[in-house]
Write a protein that holds these residues in place. Structure first.
Motif, PDB file in Angstrom:
ATOM      1  N   ARG A 140       1.320  12.064  -0.184  1.00  0.00           N
ATOM      2  CA  ARG A 140       0.852  13.382   0.246  1.00  0.00           C
ATOM      3  C   ARG A 140       1.567  14.432  -0.588  1.00  0.00           C
ATOM      4  O   ARG A 140       2.728  14.259  -0.968  1.00  0.00           O
TER       5      ARG A 140
ATOM      6  N   GLN B 189       1.031   5.432  -0.010  1.00  0.00           N
ATOM      7  CA  GLN B 189       0.314   6.675   0.271  1.00  0.00           C
ATOM      8  C   GLN B 189       1.170   7.849  -0.185  1.00  0.00           C
ATOM      9  O   GLN B 189       2.370   7.903   0.101  1.00  0.00           O
TER      10      GLN B 189
ATOM     11  N   SER C  35       0.847  -1.190   0.000  1.00  0.00           N
ATOM     12  CA  SER C  35       0.000   0.000   0.000  1.00  0.00           C
ATOM     13  C   SER C  35       0.885   1.245   0.000  1.00  0.00           C
ATOM     14  O   SER C  35       1.753   1.402   0.861  1.00  0.00           O
TER      15      SER C  35
ATOM     16  N   ASN D 280      -4.128   7.024  -1.967  1.00  0.00           N
ATOM     17  CA  ASN D 280      -3.800   5.664  -1.525  1.00  0.00           C
ATOM     18  C   ASN D 280      -3.976   4.698  -2.688  1.00  0.00           C
ATOM     19  O   ASN D 280      -5.037   4.664  -3.317  1.00  0.00           O
TER      20      ASN D 280
ATOM     21  N   VAL E 141      -4.988  12.526   0.822  1.00  0.00           N
ATOM     22  CA  VAL E 141      -3.885  11.596   0.614  1.00  0.00           C
ATOM     23  C   VAL E 141      -4.307  10.595  -0.451  1.00  0.00           C
ATOM     24  O   VAL E 141      -5.423  10.067  -0.420  1.00  0.00           O
TER      25      VAL E 141
END
Length: 300
Positions: free
Chosen positions: A85, A83, A81, A107, A105
């Motif tokens: 930002r 992420q 996973s 994902n 964010v």
């Protein structure tokens, strides 16, 4: 003596032969060349952005901060996973990069294989999509597309802001097509030295350290200041926030952090945004700056 040396060499070489060397891990790669900003133009205004960096986390492990365009080495494989930002230069200062708190964010899960290269949105343009958070309040201050202008000169100003529609003067979003037919322009001709423009509306904004940002596009050959008028019960407090440098002929996007000025005036009833400039030499030629897509954002 010679036999002793030979015996030592045999022991050392046999030790090397018994060692098992681990193979180096072959990483995979995540490429982020740029970012697409998506907005609802009616309720959120322009999608013009100046996102210049990404903070990348893999399964809650911080991989680092990367300036765009980025090629990110991922030393893991399998379903992971990721992420992302999005970072900006706060107040237009390159050294003050930070995550922009108004954006969601991103994902995504990748099935990573050693040596492979991965992209966001591979079926389209391979770029990640940035969007405002669902709890981000977007106040559209002025985009100069309506009939009137929600900015006005103050009593001490020599000049006003006017709407311009000439093709050489208006802002155009080169990142995504939008309806941009006008911008706001402030001119200080010879003999005029001071301009101060404020929002017609007064805004109730969150305090207590809650993040409040101003976004806008700008250009011009005259430096100018952006700040806050805080309306207290018995007086008006004028708080400059940032001075913006000239960018003649080049439209830019800026994110201005209003939080210290908003939260620092805890007793304020409401606030206005102001734009001001002082020409250094009254007898010099005309100077000007242009504004567009002004909006205030905070989290509800």
């Amino acid at each position: 003596m010679i036999l002793r040396v030979i015996a030592i060499l045999v022991i050392v070489l046999s030790g090397f032969a018994s060692c098992q060397f681990e193979k180096a891990t072959i990483p995979s790669y995540l490429v982020i060349d740029d970012v697409v900003m998506e907005t609802d133009y009616i309720t959120q205004g322009t999608s013009s952005h100046a996102i210049n960096s990404v903070w990348v986390t893999l399964e809650n492990r911080e991989l680092g901060v990367y300036e765009l365009p980025a090629r990110i080495i991922i030393p893991f494989s399998g379903n992971q996973s990721v992420q992302v930002r999005y970072g900006i230069s706060v107040n237009g200062i390159r050294s003050m990069r930070d995550v922009y708190p108004m954006l969601e964010v991103t994902n995504t899960t990748f099935d990573l294989k050693p040596g492979e290269t991965y992209y966001f949105e591979p079926e389209t343009d391979s770029l990640p999509r940035a969007r405002y958070r669902t709890n981000a309040k977007v106040l559209l201050v002025e985009d100069f597309e309506g009939v009137g202008i929600s900015l006005q000169r103050t009593d001490k100003s020599d000049a006003d802001i006017v709407k311009v529609t000439h093709q050489d003067s208006i802002f155009r979003n080169l990142q995504r097509p939008e309806h941009n037919s006008a911008s706001g322009k402030v001119v200080l001709p010879p003999g005029q030295t001071l301009v101060e423009i404020a929002t017609s509306n007064r805004y109730v904004l969150p305090k207590g350290g809650s993040k409040v940002f101003l976004e806008m596009n700008f250009t011009g050959n005259q430096p100018f200041t952006v700040g806050v008028f805080a309306h207290l019960f018995d007086r008006l407090v004028q708080a400059p926030v940032v001075q913006i440098r000239p960018t003649p002929g080049e439209w830019r996007k800026i994110y201005i952090d209003l939080t210290p000025e908003i939260s620092g005036n805890v007793n304020a009833l409401d606030y206005q945004i102001f734009f001001g400039a002082v020409k250094a030499d009254p007898n010099s030629g005309s100077t000007e700056f242009l504004l567009d897509n002004i909006k205030i954002l905070y989290l509800e």
